[in-house]
Design an enzyme around this catalytic site. Structure first.
Site, PDB file in Angstrom:
ATOM      1  N   HIS A 513       0.836  -1.209   0.000  1.00 15.88           N
ATOM      2  CA  HIS A 513       0.000   0.000   0.000  1.00 15.88           C
ATOM      3  C   HIS A 513       0.871   1.260   0.000  1.00 15.88           C
ATOM      4  O   HIS A 513       0.466   2.299   0.502  1.00 15.88           O
ATOM      5  CB  HIS A 513      -0.930   0.003   1.232  1.00 15.88           C
ATOM      6  CG  HIS A 513      -1.893  -1.144   1.248  1.00 15.88           C
ATOM      7  ND1 HIS A 513      -2.686  -1.439   2.331  1.00 15.88           N
ATOM      8  CD2 HIS A 513      -2.203  -2.068   0.303  1.00 15.88           C
ATOM      9  CE1 HIS A 513      -3.430  -2.518   2.061  1.00 15.88           C
ATOM     10  NE2 HIS A 513      -3.147  -2.914   0.835  1.00 15.88           N
TER      11      HIS A 513
HETATM   12  C1  FAD Z   1       0.446  -7.260  -4.636  1.00 18.08           C
HETATM   13  C2  FAD Z   1      -0.483  -6.166  -4.222  1.00 18.08           C
HETATM   14  C3  FAD Z   1      -1.550  -6.459  -3.370  1.00 18.08           C
HETATM   15  C4  FAD Z   1      -2.426  -5.453  -2.968  1.00 18.08           C
HETATM   16  N1  FAD Z   1      -3.555  -5.787  -2.281  1.00 18.08           N
HETATM   17  C5  FAD Z   1      -4.542  -4.849  -2.131  1.00 18.08           C
HETATM   18  C6  FAD Z   1      -5.829  -5.200  -1.653  1.00 18.08           C
HETATM   19  O1  FAD Z   1      -6.141  -6.370  -1.378  1.00 18.08           O
HETATM   20  N2  FAD Z   1      -6.748  -4.209  -1.495  1.00 18.08           N
HETATM   21  C7  FAD Z   1      -6.470  -2.916  -1.784  1.00 18.08           C
HETATM   22  O2  FAD Z   1      -7.324  -2.069  -1.589  1.00 18.08           O
HETATM   23  N3  FAD Z   1      -5.262  -2.559  -2.263  1.00 18.08           N
HETATM   24  C8  FAD Z   1      -4.315  -3.493  -2.478  1.00 18.08           C
HETATM   25  N4  FAD Z   1      -3.115  -3.142  -3.032  1.00 18.08           N
HETATM   26  C9  FAD Z   1      -2.837  -1.709  -3.275  1.00 18.08           C
HETATM   27  C10 FAD Z   1      -3.531  -1.118  -4.496  1.00 18.08           C
HETATM   28  O3  FAD Z   1      -3.659  -2.084  -5.513  1.00 18.08           O
HETATM   29  C11 FAD Z   1      -2.716   0.098  -4.969  1.00 18.08           C
HETATM   30  O4  FAD Z   1      -2.613   1.018  -3.911  1.00 18.08           O
HETATM   31  C12 FAD Z   1      -3.359   0.800  -6.153  1.00 18.08           C
HETATM   32  O5  FAD Z   1      -3.599  -0.122  -7.185  1.00 18.08           O
HETATM   33  C13 FAD Z   1      -2.472   1.939  -6.648  1.00 18.08           C
HETATM   34  O6  FAD Z   1      -3.118   2.594  -7.712  1.00 18.08           O
HETATM   35  P1  FAD Z   1      -2.423   3.761  -8.547  1.00 18.08           P
HETATM   36  O7  FAD Z   1      -3.435   4.225  -9.526  1.00 18.08           O
HETATM   37  O8  FAD Z   1      -1.834   4.740  -7.614  1.00 18.08           O
HETATM   38  O9  FAD Z   1      -1.203   3.065  -9.278  1.00 18.08           O
HETATM   39  P2  FAD Z   1      -1.229   1.818 -10.296  1.00 18.08           P
HETATM   40  O10 FAD Z   1      -2.500   1.093 -10.222  1.00 18.08           O
HETATM   41  O11 FAD Z   1       0.029   1.086 -10.084  1.00 18.08           O
HETATM   42  O12 FAD Z   1      -1.209   2.524 -11.728  1.00 18.08           O
HETATM   43  C14 FAD Z   1      -0.085   3.101 -12.309  1.00 18.08           C
HETATM   44  C15 FAD Z   1      -0.065   2.699 -13.782  1.00 18.08           C
HETATM   45  O13 FAD Z   1       0.824   3.556 -14.479  1.00 18.08           O
HETATM   46  C16 FAD Z   1       1.566   2.798 -15.402  1.00 18.08           C
HETATM   47  N5  FAD Z   1       2.804   3.553 -15.655  1.00 18.08           N
HETATM   48  C17 FAD Z   1       3.779   3.859 -14.762  1.00 18.08           C
HETATM   49  N6  FAD Z   1       4.732   4.582 -15.357  1.00 18.08           N
HETATM   50  C18 FAD Z   1       4.365   4.760 -16.650  1.00 18.08           C
HETATM   51  C19 FAD Z   1       4.948   5.424 -17.774  1.00 18.08           C
HETATM   52  N7  FAD Z   1       6.114   6.088 -17.667  1.00 18.08           N
HETATM   53  N8  FAD Z   1       4.298   5.375 -18.966  1.00 18.08           N
HETATM   54  C20 FAD Z   1       3.114   4.723 -19.082  1.00 18.08           C
HETATM   55  N9  FAD Z   1       2.522   4.074 -18.057  1.00 18.08           N
HETATM   56  C21 FAD Z   1       3.139   4.106 -16.856  1.00 18.08           C
HETATM   57  C22 FAD Z   1       1.770   1.469 -14.710  1.00 18.08           C
HETATM   58  O14 FAD Z   1       2.051   0.438 -15.632  1.00 18.08           O
HETATM   59  C23 FAD Z   1       0.436   1.281 -13.998  1.00 18.08           C
HETATM   60  O15 FAD Z   1      -0.511   0.568 -14.769  1.00 18.08           O
HETATM   61  C24 FAD Z   1      -2.206  -4.115  -3.412  1.00 18.08           C
HETATM   62  C25 FAD Z   1      -1.142  -3.812  -4.260  1.00 18.08           C
HETATM   63  C26 FAD Z   1      -0.294  -4.826  -4.683  1.00 18.08           C
HETATM   64  C27 FAD Z   1       0.837  -4.475  -5.618  1.00 18.08           C
END
Ligand code: FAD
Ligand code: NAG
Ligand code: NAG
Ligand code: NAG
Ligand code: NAG
Ligand code: NAG
Ligand code: NAG
Ligand code: NAG
Length: 574
Positions: A513
């Site tokens: 997280h």
């Molecule tokens: C293994 C794991 C288990 C988890 N379990 C839970 C759970 O059970 N419940 C829960 O609520 N949360 C859980 N989480 C946390 C939650 O999934 C994350 O906090 C959330 O998905 C983050 O979202 P975000 O939009 O900030 O980033 P992300 O969803 O990571 O999105 C960022 C995106 O940007 C893309 N990107 C990055 N850099 C570039 C670039 N330069 N050019 C183009 N694309 C790019 C990446 O490929 C990615 O798809 C878990 C996370 C993980 C990894």
């Protein structure tokens, strides 16, 4: 290799699904707006350009496409028809796949903890443990969001991707054990965040199929949206607006063949670039584009656009500590379903029959130590010869994985209070930056861990949980099994008189997280607009000062929708 019992269960599950006519590929939508970046023009123009098709980026793009033209750029591929993503039993498989095409990109923080970040359309929601739960109303008030729009946005998300989990026997025993341990009241099934024990939501449906943020693209206006896969953004491009103030006006990205493309904003004062690249990707991309601490950028020969020392600061990762409990009875494959929300700042969750930590550890890693400490502990000490131990280890190593059944009860430290920082290692956006989280630097975080572990002990020793544990695996033995497993890169040691503080520090893992790096109030304002430059926002988990709810994904998806609605209403006002 023999099939593990949980793989057999998974196979049986898949057979069941097949029999009932479900399959991942059948459910895959045919998004007309989704294409491989190799087929994109070298130059194109849009009202909004979103970098990162993740947990926040997808709902944001779907919403903005209703009334504007939107380009969504995602460095990974499609999540559909990939069983490592769609099936719950594959949770560990995706995380242990460290190939370049994996939806999970492994990174190891400077703290020595193995971690993962998403690289796929749908982002973290494609590789996570699926638990779905809202932030508390106090959290919403505290960060200054509009409570009604927040609730509408959660509902918009829930309509497509949130479900009530079917509780198996093992999760039910954890639920009852939590109540016996005093984490009360029992609040039943709810998405709400309130003290006590509850059954939360999940993005896995009743058939065990994962739904993700990419499914929210179903809400998109297909004629307003272009989604490019395998599109890796290398730079945000800035124009000078006058008085030296910069305005974001385009991005450069590369497709899978390495060919360079550019996309620019159309003329129009309301048009914007939005970064939703996640807690590692967003601060990294800002730095690569010249927005960050001047001296650091200079050291990497990056032309300075804006000296912004706060980019990459305030990185936090909630420490997770878990205890593995081998079970004499078969247990269901479950990820997080039940949660205990304590009043001392730690959250108790559990997973069973699963390669839970995916690459960092597996039930086998824990249990292979049990001949030394487990079975043999019932043998009088004099008969515990080296030879006997060796034989037992060999026996355990040759056992069917069916023997490796059990589950993890884990504890997540709320907040946390400790923070760290992120720096570039290279100028390649595909490389991981270096990140330090400083787990337990603040003693209050450590205290929350200790109390969490004490609660886990009460659950394990509760009457409700008794059928899922071996009597002879006493609490010190369980702790030693955990402390002996290769959970992280820290040195291993355990003795029964060790204070729980030491146990917490030595067995720290991540619950994934991690957040921060572009925090509200430091890098962006309350409307997520970048301080000091124009036409640029950051909308994702990098903006959080504190992790919302017990688990963040519901709020990350909600935020994508919420900000999309706010941005459109600003756009349409005159
Ligand atoms: C293994 C794991 C288990 C988890 N379990 C839970 C759970 O059970 N419940 C829960 O609520 N949360 C859980 N989480 C946390 C939650 O999934 C994350 O906090 C959330 O998905 C983050 O979202 P975000 O939009 O900030 O980033 P992300 O969803 O990571 O999105 C960022 C995106 O940007 C893309 N990107 C990055 N850099 C570039 C670039 N330069 N050019 C183009 N694309 C790019 C990446 O490929 C990615 O798809 C878990 C996370 C993980 C990894
Ligand atoms: C998906 O849709 C496109 C056009 O919208 C169509 O050309 C294509 O055949 C469809 N593919 C499938 C597998 O249905
Ligand atoms: C899009 O615009 C129409 C009117 O032009 C409005 O009715 C609708 O609510 C807008 N959609 C969003 C999501 O703001
Ligand atoms: C699933 O993950 C395993 C490794 O854990 C890997 O070998 C396999 O290729 C992956 N499958 C897909 C479809 O990516
Ligand atoms: C939002 O919903 C929660 C329940 O999930 C409720 O407690 C809260 O009062 C609602 N807020 C508003 C402003 O309606
Ligand atoms: C996208 O194009 C690249 C380069 O041609 C290719 O390697 C990749 O497999 C394609 N991906 C998809 C999903 O079509
Ligand atoms: C920066 O440029 C200088 C001079 O060209 C070079 O010596 C140095 O190695 C470069 N540093 C990096 C990190 O690329
Ligand atoms: C802990 O387990 C290890 C094996 O992993 C064993 O060598 C050690 O003696 C055990 N320590 C205690 C105190 O039980």
């Amino acid at each position: 290799m023999s099939l593990g019992w949980w793989r057999l269960v998974a196979a049986a599950f898949a057979g069941f699904l097949f029999f009932h006519g479900f399959s991942a590929s059948e459910k895959a939508p045919n998004y007309s707006f989704m294409q491989n970046a190799t087929s994109a023009p070298t130059l194109s123009y849009y009202d909004y350009i979103i970098v990162g098709g993740g947990t926040a980026g997808c709902p944001l793009a779907a919403t903005l496409s209703q009334n504007a033209t939107v380009l969504l750029l995602e460095r990974g591929g499609s999540p559909y028809s990939n069983s490592n993503i769609t099936s719950m039993a594959s949770f560990g498989a995706a995380l242990s796949d460290i190939s370049r095409s994996s939806p999970s990109q492994r990174f190891i923080s400077e703290d020595g903890v193995i971690n993962a970040r998403a690289r796929v359309l749908g982002g973290g929601s494609c590789i996570n443990a699926g638990f779905y739960t809202r932030a508390a109303p106090e959290y919403v008030r505290h960060v200054g969001w509009d409570g009604q729009l927040v609730n509408e946005s959660y509902q918009w998300v829930e309509k497509l991707v949130a479900f009530e989990p079917p509780l198996g026997m093992w999760q039910s025993a954890v639920r009852d054990g939590l109540v016996e341990a005093g984490v009360v009241p029992f609040n039943g099934f709810t998405y709400d965040h309130t003290y006590g024990t509850k059954v939360g939501g999940t993005i896995f449906d009743q058939q065990g199929n994962r739904h993700t943020a990419a499914d929210l693209l179903d809400y998109a206006n297909p004629s307003g949206l272009t989604v490019l896969l395998h599109a890796s953004v290398h730079k945000i491009l800035f124009a000078i607006k006058g008085k030296g103030r910069r305005k974001a006006h385009g991005v450069s990205f590369r497709d899978a063949t390495g060919a360079k493309h550019k996309a620019y904003l159309k003329e129009g004062s309301k048009n914007e670039i939005i970064i939703s690249a996640g807690a590692l990707g967003s601060p990294q991309l800002l730095m690569l584009s010249g927005v960050g601490p001047a001296a650091h950028l200079k050291a990497h020969n990056i032309t300075l656009v804006l000296d912004q020392p706060q980019v990459g600061q305030g990185m936090s990762d909630n420490p997770m500590n878990a205890v593995f409990i081998p079970s004499p009875l078969p247990v269901e494959v479950s990820l997080i379903q039940v949660v205990g929300i304590t009043d001392f700042g730690s959250y108790i969750e559990a997973a069973s029959g699963e390669n839970f930590a995916g690459g960092a550890s597996s039930p086998r890693d824990y249990v292979k130590f049990s001949p030394q400490i487990g079975q043999l502990s019932t043998v009088p000490p004099k008969q515990r010869t080296q030879e006997a131990i060796g034989k037992a280890v060999e026996y355990m190593n040759n056992l069917e994985e069916a023997a490796f059944r059990g589950g993890f009860i884990l504890e997540k430290v709320m907040g946390p209070i400790s923070t760290g920082h992120l720096e570039l290692r290279t100028r390649n956006p595909n490389d991981n930056p270096s990140v330090t989280f400083n787990y337990f630097k603040d003693p209050r975080d450590l205290q929350r861990c200790v109390q969490g572990i004490q609660t886990i002990k009460k659950i394990i020793e509760s009457k409700s949980f008794s059928k899922f544990r071996y009597d002879y695996l006493s609490w010190p033995i369980l702790l030693n099994m955990t402390a002996s497993a290769p959970l992280n890169l820290l040195p291993k040691h355990y003795n029964p008189s060790m204070p729980l503080e030491e146990f917490c520090k030595g067995t720290v893992m991540t619950i994934w997280h991690y957040h921060g790096g572009c925090q509200v109030g430091k890098v962006v304002d309350l409307d997520h607009k970048l301080l000091g430059v124009d036409a640029l926002r950051v909308i994702d988990g990098s903006t959080f000062n504190y992790s919302p709810g017990t688990n963040p994904q519901a709020t990350v998806m909600m935020l994508g929708r919420y900000m999309g609605v706010k941005i459109l209403s600003e756009r349409l006002a005159n």
